[in-house]
Motif scaffolding. Sequence first.
Motif, PDB file in Angstrom:
ATOM      1  N   SER A  77      34.986  33.436  38.156  1.00  0.00           N
ATOM      2  CA  SER A  77      35.326  34.781  37.671  1.00  0.00           C
ATOM      3  C   SER A  77      36.818  35.028  37.748  1.00  0.00           C
ATOM      4  O   SER A  77      37.369  35.828  36.997  1.00  0.00           O
ATOM      5  CB  SER A  77      34.563  35.835  38.461  1.00  0.00           C
ATOM      6  N   ARG A  78      37.468  34.327  38.645  1.00  0.00           N
ATOM      7  CA  ARG A  78      38.933  34.462  38.747  1.00  0.00           C
ATOM      8  C   ARG A  78      39.616  34.115  37.426  1.00  0.00           C
ATOM      9  O   ARG A  78      40.589  34.748  37.058  1.00  0.00           O
ATOM     10  CB  ARG A  78      39.466  33.506  39.805  1.00  0.00           C
ATOM     11  N   LEU A  79      39.122  33.100  36.740  1.00  0.00           N
ATOM     12  CA  LEU A  79      39.752  32.769  35.457  1.00  0.00           C
ATOM     13  C   LEU A  79      39.464  33.880  34.438  1.00  0.00           C
ATOM     14  O   LEU A  79      40.295  34.174  33.580  1.00  0.00           O
ATOM     15  CB  LEU A  79      39.278  31.412  34.933  1.00  0.00           C
ATOM     16  N   GLU A 151      30.795  45.508  43.991  1.00  0.00           N
ATOM     17  CA  GLU A 151      31.897  44.951  44.783  1.00  0.00           C
ATOM     18  C   GLU A 151      31.304  44.215  45.983  1.00  0.00           C
ATOM     19  O   GLU A 151      30.800  44.834  46.934  1.00  0.00           O
ATOM     20  CB  GLU A 151      32.878  46.053  45.206  1.00  0.00           C
ATOM     21  N   THR A 152      31.405  42.919  45.922  1.00  0.00           N
ATOM     22  CA  THR A 152      30.736  42.021  46.859  1.00  0.00           C
ATOM     23  C   THR A 152      31.210  42.213  48.303  1.00  0.00           C
ATOM     24  O   THR A 152      30.433  42.045  49.248  1.00  0.00           O
ATOM     25  CB  THR A 152      31.037  40.563  46.436  1.00  0.00           C
ATOM     26  N   ILE A 153      32.480  42.535  48.474  1.00  0.00           N
ATOM     27  CA  ILE A 153      33.049  42.616  49.833  1.00  0.00           C
ATOM     28  C   ILE A 153      32.728  43.961  50.482  1.00  0.00           C
ATOM     29  O   ILE A 153      32.299  44.032  51.638  1.00  0.00           O
ATOM     30  CB  ILE A 153      34.575  42.358  49.769  1.00  0.00           C
ATOM     31  N   CYS A 171      32.915  44.101  31.949  1.00  0.00           N
ATOM     32  CA  CYS A 171      32.404  44.198  33.316  1.00  0.00           C
ATOM     33  C   CYS A 171      32.448  42.860  34.043  1.00  0.00           C
ATOM     34  O   CYS A 171      32.017  41.842  33.518  1.00  0.00           O
ATOM     35  CB  CYS A 171      30.959  44.701  33.260  1.00  0.00           C
ATOM     36  N   ASP A 172      32.955  42.912  35.275  1.00  0.00           N
ATOM     37  CA  ASP A 172      32.789  41.795  36.202  1.00  0.00           C
ATOM     38  C   ASP A 172      31.450  42.027  36.894  1.00  0.00           C
ATOM     39  O   ASP A 172      31.325  42.886  37.769  1.00  0.00           O
ATOM     40  CB  ASP A 172      33.938  41.792  37.209  1.00  0.00           C
ATOM     41  N   ALA A 173      30.445  41.284  36.448  1.00  0.00           N
ATOM     42  CA  ALA A 173      29.090  41.456  36.989  1.00  0.00           C
ATOM     43  C   ALA A 173      28.736  40.309  37.927  1.00  0.00           C
ATOM     44  O   ALA A 173      27.558  39.981  38.111  1.00  0.00           O
ATOM     45  CB  ALA A 173      28.089  41.538  35.838  1.00  0.00           C
TER      46      ALA A 173
END
Length: 361
Positions: A77-79, A151-153, A171-173
């Motif tokens: 996902s960073r890319l 948000e995972t963290i 969206c970052d899912a």
Amino acid sequence: MTERVYNFSPGPAMLPEAVLRHAQEELLALPALGMSVLEISHRSEAFDEILATAEARLRGLLSIPDDYHVLFLQGGSRLQFSMVPMNALGGRTADYVVTGSWGKKAVEEARREGDVNVAWDGGESNYDRLPTAEQLQLTDEAAFVHFTSNETIQGVQFRAEPETGDVPLICDASSDFLSRPIDVSRYSLLYACAQKNVGPAGVTVVIMGNDAVEACPSNLPGMLNYRNHVEAKSCYNTPPVFSVYLVNLVAQWLLDQGGLAAIEQRNEQKAAQLYSVIDASDGFYGGHAQPDCRSLMNVTFCLPNEDLQTAFLAAAQQHQLYELKGHRSVGGIRASIYNAMPVAGVKALAEFMDDFANRHG
Ligand code: PMP
């Protein structure tokens, strides 16, 4: 046979046991092929079929409209934090809704590519909440609005997409993809690295509409242009063959569970068990997220002090409950309970938490 523990890791995370067994059975040779999936060409018929089946299963699970493309990419996902603005900004401004650490990192990368407006940032309260529609400071004519569904963290999750009018949604899912049904037609693009809910590390699923593909500029490096991946059907270069193979098995497993509505129901029940222990603990466990935006995937909470936290983690391991340490930026405990975490694992953790609070509270 090595015994499996309950693994509450945020990712790479637990995979369904049935999927691991299936992969183990087929590891030496795929049926009727005489070769392992680890050894076949990405241009082979066998891999073509794996890729097409994985895509078809994802389309079925999410009812993905025909004018949307499904891509299996690398770089995590960073890319995507870079590819999204490279392809979709088009010289305009994008609005980013920042509800936690990953959204913040997405902004940092987008700023390298162009103009970014932070429409809301929950940093003041250490990302324990979501914005209301009125709090969002959106730009007129923004190229897109980007948000992080979970948000995972910090463990905060949108129940529904933020209200952003007609502006395309991106969206970052990553950490709640395939945990519930979503209406894909509401998005211009969404992406999810696989290593939480979808498969192993190494592959990132991108779903994007035709409009988003048409908007990709032609002057980007080839690997960073979505259009190339669409045209080459995810084989622009060698895709992560084994990871895609496992995504295909996980997708079948999800269908076997009854699909995403059934999985969502199970996820709600699992999360409710842990949150009810937190709420009934008279403050012994302090939940990080505000109750109305608690994540069903990552349950974050702290204990009264560091010593108790250390004791909690050590005692949990005695009960086969592993990988519960929270991220250093939030501290405390984080129980990641993605699709593959069995109900029994959550029940075991809830009982352990109850007992620990009774003994130390
Ligand atoms: N976004 C979210 C919400 C994540 O949880 C993660 C990984 N923890 C990432 C992005 C980054 O993913 P990757 O490590 O695959 O680049």
